[in-house]
Design a protein around this motif. Structure first.
Motif, PDB file in Angstrom:
ATOM      1  N   HIS A  54      50.603 -95.088 -80.356  1.00  0.00           N
ATOM      2  CA  HIS A  54      49.146 -94.992 -80.509  1.00  0.00           C
ATOM      3  C   HIS A  54      48.543 -94.249 -79.329  1.00  0.00           C
ATOM      4  N   PHE A  55      47.437 -93.530 -79.613  1.00  0.00           N
ATOM      5  CA  PHE A  55      46.727 -92.788 -78.573  1.00  0.00           C
ATOM      6  C   PHE A  55      45.220 -92.945 -78.784  1.00  0.00           C
ATOM      7  N   THR A  56      44.470 -92.814 -77.706  1.00  0.00           N
ATOM      8  CA  THR A  56      43.025 -92.600 -77.815  1.00  0.00           C
ATOM      9  C   THR A  56      42.661 -91.398 -76.953  1.00  0.00           C
ATOM     10  N   CYS A  57      41.590 -90.740 -77.350  1.00  0.00           N
ATOM     11  CA  CYS A  57      41.102 -89.572 -76.609  1.00  0.00           C
ATOM     12  C   CYS A  57      39.719 -89.241 -77.143  1.00  0.00           C
ATOM     13  N   GLY A  58      39.129 -88.170 -76.667  1.00  0.00           N
ATOM     14  CA  GLY A  58      37.833 -87.759 -77.192  1.00  0.00           C
ATOM     15  C   GLY A  58      37.077 -86.893 -76.221  1.00  0.00           C
ATOM     16  N   TYR A  59      35.798 -86.768 -76.495  1.00  0.00           N
ATOM     17  CA  TYR A  59      34.911 -86.009 -75.610  1.00  0.00           C
ATOM     18  C   TYR A  59      33.617 -86.790 -75.512  1.00  0.00           C
ATOM     19  N   GLN A  60      33.454 -87.496 -74.394  1.00  0.00           N
ATOM     20  CA  GLN A  60      32.263 -88.290 -74.138  1.00  0.00           C
ATOM     21  C   GLN A  60      31.599 -87.734 -72.884  1.00  0.00           C
ATOM     22  N   HIS A  61      30.478 -87.062 -73.075  1.00  0.00           N
ATOM     23  CA  HIS A  61      29.880 -86.291 -71.984  1.00  0.00           C
ATOM     24  C   HIS A  61      28.417 -86.067 -72.328  1.00  0.00           C
ATOM     25  N   ASP A  62      27.524 -86.610 -71.561  1.00  0.00           N
ATOM     26  CA  ASP A  62      26.089 -86.472 -71.818  1.00  0.00           C
ATOM     27  C   ASP A  62      25.683 -85.005 -71.677  1.00  0.00           C
ATOM     28  N   LEU A  63      25.389 -84.356 -72.803  1.00  0.00           N
ATOM     29  CA  LEU A  63      25.015 -82.935 -72.794  1.00  0.00           C
ATOM     30  C   LEU A  63      23.565 -82.713 -73.220  1.00  0.00           C
ATOM     31  N   ARG A  64      22.754 -83.751 -73.182  1.00  0.00           N
ATOM     32  CA  ARG A  64      21.372 -83.589 -73.645  1.00  0.00           C
ATOM     33  C   ARG A  64      20.626 -82.563 -72.808  1.00  0.00           C
ATOM     34  N   HIS A  65      20.893 -82.526 -71.509  1.00  0.00           N
ATOM     35  CA  HIS A  65      20.216 -81.567 -70.647  1.00  0.00           C
ATOM     36  C   HIS A  65      20.683 -80.150 -70.914  1.00  0.00           C
ATOM     37  N   VAL A  66      21.885 -80.004 -71.469  1.00  0.00           N
ATOM     38  CA  VAL A  66      22.392 -78.684 -71.838  1.00  0.00           C
ATOM     39  C   VAL A  66      21.839 -78.269 -73.196  1.00  0.00           C
ATOM     40  N   LYS A  67      21.783 -79.227 -74.121  1.00  0.00           N
ATOM     41  CA  LYS A  67      21.361 -78.921 -75.480  1.00  0.00           C
ATOM     42  C   LYS A  67      19.861 -78.695 -75.596  1.00  0.00           C
ATOM     43  N   LEU A  68      19.102 -79.265 -74.669  1.00  0.00           N
ATOM     44  CA  LEU A  68      17.641 -79.162 -74.715  1.00  0.00           C
ATOM     45  C   LEU A  68      17.147 -78.593 -73.392  1.00  0.00           C
ATOM     46  N   ASN A  69      16.883 -77.299 -73.393  1.00  0.00           N
ATOM     47  CA  ASN A  69      16.491 -76.635 -72.149  1.00  0.00           C
ATOM     48  C   ASN A  69      15.519 -75.520 -72.468  1.00  0.00           C
ATOM     49  N   ASP A  70      14.400 -75.498 -71.778  1.00  0.00           N
ATOM     50  CA  ASP A  70      13.354 -74.525 -72.087  1.00  0.00           C
ATOM     51  C   ASP A  70      13.445 -73.249 -71.264  1.00  0.00           C
ATOM     52  N   GLY A  71      14.507 -73.101 -70.481  1.00  0.00           N
ATOM     53  CA  GLY A  71      14.661 -71.891 -69.697  1.00  0.00           C
ATOM     54  C   GLY A  71      13.910 -71.915 -68.385  1.00  0.00           C
ATOM     55  N   LYS A  72      13.216 -72.989 -68.096  1.00  0.00           N
ATOM     56  CA  LYS A  72      12.441 -73.070 -66.859  1.00  0.00           C
ATOM     57  C   LYS A  72      12.951 -74.161 -65.922  1.00  0.00           C
ATOM     58  N   THR A  73      13.776 -75.042 -66.441  1.00  0.00           N
ATOM     59  CA  THR A  73      14.135 -76.229 -65.672  1.00  0.00           C
ATOM     60  C   THR A  73      15.552 -76.196 -65.108  1.00  0.00           C
ATOM     61  N   ALA A  74      16.266 -75.096 -65.349  1.00  0.00           N
ATOM     62  CA  ALA A  74      17.633 -74.963 -64.805  1.00  0.00           C
ATOM     63  C   ALA A  74      18.469 -76.198 -65.103  1.00  0.00           C
ATOM     64  N   TYR A  75      18.606 -76.490 -66.387  1.00  0.00           N
ATOM     65  CA  TYR A  75      19.335 -77.676 -66.832  1.00  0.00           C
ATOM     66  C   TYR A  75      18.725 -78.946 -66.252  1.00  0.00           C
ATOM     67  N   GLY A  76      17.422 -79.000 -66.310  1.00  0.00           N
ATOM     68  CA  GLY A  76      16.727 -80.198 -65.877  1.00  0.00           C
ATOM     69  C   GLY A  76      16.306 -81.029 -67.069  1.00  0.00           C
ATOM     70  N   LYS A  77      15.018 -81.112 -67.344  1.00  0.00           N
ATOM     71  CA  LYS A  77      14.516 -81.988 -68.393  1.00  0.00           C
ATOM     72  C   LYS A  77      13.792 -81.203 -69.487  1.00  0.00           C
ATOM     73  N   GLY A  78      14.308 -80.038 -69.843  1.00  0.00           N
ATOM     74  CA  GLY A  78      13.702 -79.267 -70.916  1.00  0.00           C
ATOM     75  C   GLY A  78      13.922 -79.926 -72.265  1.00  0.00           C
ATOM     76  N   VAL A  79      13.107 -79.544 -73.258  1.00  0.00           N
ATOM     77  CA  VAL A  79      13.215 -80.128 -74.596  1.00  0.00           C
ATOM     78  C   VAL A  79      13.216 -79.049 -75.669  1.00  0.00           C
ATOM     79  N   GLU A  80      13.577 -77.817 -75.308  1.00  0.00           N
ATOM     80  CA  GLU A  80      13.616 -76.720 -76.264  1.00  0.00           C
ATOM     81  C   GLU A  80      15.049 -76.282 -76.531  1.00  0.00           C
ATOM     82  N   PHE A  81      15.223 -75.602 -77.662  1.00  0.00           N
ATOM     83  CA  PHE A  81      16.522 -75.038 -77.990  1.00  0.00           C
ATOM     84  C   PHE A  81      16.306 -73.855 -78.926  1.00  0.00           C
ATOM     85  N   GLY A  82      17.393 -73.229 -79.354  1.00  0.00           N
ATOM     86  CA  GLY A  82      17.255 -72.064 -80.224  1.00  0.00           C
ATOM     87  C   GLY A  82      16.636 -70.901 -79.482  1.00  0.00           C
TER      88      GLY A  82
END
Length: 454
Positions: free
Chosen positions: A190-218
């Motif tokens: 048996h094995f366990t593995c995965g990818y558990q990594h908080d990426l909210r700051h990467v996924k939501l960034n408005d281009g002004k916060t340098a991976y801070g607390k932006g809430v934009e994407f696309g």
């Protein structure tokens, strides 16, 4: 520094995706282009630029072409090439498909593709059809059709594909692989593995916060938030399985005497991205009204033909420190290991019925690659895994031989995404894994991961 702290530090640095060891160039049998491997880079964003840095630090690579549709990234790449005193490469990026003009260059032997996921298979197929030795970032494919495209194109053209899964070269991963190969844990269960990594700051960034607390994407986002976030909006699937699954598949000899047989997946509700947007942009922000499709935690269970089970977890939209959550369980013992946990229990060897830390085990089973080159990585201040994955790619390409992680691995590891999506949609219904080797997994011999070359 004691052995445990030193080992953990080196492994943690490796996981950060740092550049390869400066001024360390390895020899080998020069193949397809004579004295140097002539390389092109399709995609020079953050990950592609990291690969470019690694290539520029080697004496056996000539960077002859780069491609990116973002002029800013081209400028950054050209500046790095100039500072390395390297010849200015051919530049492409006038349109989405200008990369095909790069592939037409006869003086390009090998190509590394580090672009948004939806372009991976399309570009890799075109690269193999152009006769280029192809390195493809993870994940390699998004659909089962794309997985088959990678395998079929490799077989039809004879061109090789290497999936650039750098976690396979982590120091702790290779040490545990060494333990597996030396039967420390007995027959595997048996094995366990995965990818558990908080990426909210990467996924939501408005281009002004340098991976801070932006809430934009696309269109309003920057870097990965331009394209990665859309997957959470539209797909309820494990869209990033290979960091965890690649090392485990290697330990289990998948596609080489073993294979994935079936998968079941389940997803929790999706709350994390909405909460992040409300907390940082307010409940009236337009993005706070979006209905995210991807469950915050996705759990998949894979069965293998040899009778093992593998639990794979995907969790990137909740508060969670980086963790791949490795566990290897055999009939004789087991290990839990990651940056935050490194413990082992082997029946008849460790004391009593408790856990033992892995200091002495890591020292005893340290992989030959890390024994040979680890001190150089430490002295250079880099973790080293990107050095090793580049080394494997370059040496395989120079000799034009099959890489350690090939098209069949790229397809099998990436197939978790579409299979998990269908399983979740059908209340956890089991999904059969395609046999991408067409039965050859029975006869294919395991790659010799224990050699000290690459």
């Amino acid at each position: 520094m004691n052995s445990r702290r030193k080992f953990v530090k080196q492994t943690a640095l490796a996981g950060a995706g740092l550049s390869i060891i400066p001024n360390l160039s390895l020899g080998g049998n020069l193949g397809v282009s004579g004295e140097k491997l002539r390389m092109g880079f399709i995609g020079v964003g953050l990950r592609g630029t990291n690969h470019l840095n690694n290539a520029l630090s080697r004496k056996d690579i000539e960077v002859v072409a780069i491609c990116d549709i973002d002029p800013g990234r081209i400028s950054i790449a050209l500046d790095k090439i100039k500072k390395a005193n390297a010849k200015k490469p051919a530049v492409f990026g006038n349109s989405d498909y200008d990369y095909r003009n790069l592939l037409e260059l006869k003086d390009v032997d090998a190509v590394i593709i580090a672009t948004p996921w939806l372009w991976h298979t399309k570009m890799a197929v075109d690269s193999m059809k152009a006769g280029k030795y192809t390195g493809l970032e993870v994940s390699a494919a998004n659909t089962l059709e794309e997985c088959w495209d990678l395998v079929n194109t490799h077989e039809e053209t004879g061109s090789h594909l290497m999936i650039l899964e750098n976690v396979n070269y982590r120091r702790d991963v290779l040490a545990v692989l060494n333990m597996v190969k030396q039967n420390v844990f007995g027959e595997l269960l048996h094995f366990t593995c995965g990818y558990q990594h908080d990426l909210r700051h990467v996924k939501l960034n408005d281009g002004k916060t340098a991976y801070g607390k932006g809430v934009e994407f696309g269109d309003k986002g920057i870097s990965e938030s331009v394209w990665r976030t859309q997957h959470s909006l539209l797909r309820n699937a494990d869209v990033y399985p290979t960091h965890g699954l690649g090392p485990i598949a290697t330990m289990a000899d998948v596609n080489r005497g073993n294979r994935f047989v079936s998968l079941t997946s389940h997803a929790t509700k999706a709350l994390g991205l909405n909460k992040y947007i409300v907390d940082n942009g307010g409940k009236d922000h337009p993005n706070a009204k979006l209905k995210w499709k991807q469950g915050d935690i996705i759990t998949s269970t894979i069965e293998t033909s040899n009778g093992e089970t593998i639990i794979v977890t995907h969790n990137v939209n909740t508060p969670h420190p980086y963790s791949l959550g490795f566990k290897v369980q055999g009939v004789q013992g087991l290990t839990d290991f990651d940056y935050h946990t490194q413990r082992i229990h082997v029946e008849g060897t460790t004391k009593g019925h408790g856990w033992e830390n892995m200091d002495a085990w890591f020292e005893k089973y340290d992989h030959p690659l890390w024994k040979k080159y680890g001190s150089g990585a430490t002295e250079a201040g880099h973790g080293g895994i990107d050095f090793f994955v580049m080394q494997a790619f370059v040496e395989s390409a120079k000799q034009n031989i099959a890489p350690p992680m090939d098209a069949y691995d790229a397809a099998a590891w990436s197939a978790v995404t579409p299979l998990s999506e269908v399983s979740i949609e059908n209340n956890g219904e089991p999904q059969n894994f395609p046999d991408f080797t067409r039965g050859m997994w029975v006869k294919r011999k395991p790659y010799n991961w224990m050699k000290d070359t690459y």
